[in-house]
Design a protein around this motif. Structure first.
Motif: not given
Length: 137
Positions: A26-27, A32-37, A115-122, A127-130
């Motif tokens: 369920a990534l 990571v919704p949006g980063f992973v579709t 760069a992908m990891m940087e985007q993904g971790i953001a 997501t987790l804070e929401r």
């Protein structure tokens, strides 16, 4: 071999972060919704479709509930070797630290993967804070 490490402090309980991380199928909805579709489970693996169109087949190496750690390995594609892990560390009762490490070969792909990891971790942090705020409401 390139080794890439990304770490972020998250204002969410470790249990909240771990529940999302350990749900390896369920990534695209929980972590990571949006980063992973899309994430599709296969026997011992998942096929991950990223928002940029890249598709990767990831063997699930381990899901360790005691350590709150997931390990996977990308097979095929541009890399000759890939092994990654993500782990949740408690930082008090109400927040946590999320650590994502990837070791890979062909060194020339490291900048794009970093760069992908940087985007993904953001996205993970957001997501987790929401999720945590919604659970507390």
């Amino acid at each position: 071999m390139a080794s890439i490490r990304r770490e972020v402090q998250i204002d969410a309980r470790p249990e909240t972060a771990w529940a999302a991380l350990r749900d390896v199928g369920a990534l695209h909805t929980r972590l990571v919704p949006g980063f992973v579709t899309d994430t599709r489970l296969e026997d011992g693996a998942r096929v991950v479709t990223f928002g940029n169109g890249m598709v990767a087949r990831e063997l699930i190496v381990d899901v360790d509930d005691a350590a709150r750690r997931v390990v996977w390995s990308v097979v095929g594609g541009r890399m000759t070797h890939h092994n990654a892990s993500a782990q949740v560390f408690p930082n008090g009762a109400t927040d946590c630290r999320f650590v994502w490490i990837a070791d890979l070969l062909r060194n020339e792909v490291a900048p794009s993967i970093a760069a992908m990891m940087e985007q993904g971790i953001a996205v993970i942090k957001e997501t987790l804070e929401r999720t945590e705020r919604n659970q507390m409401a």
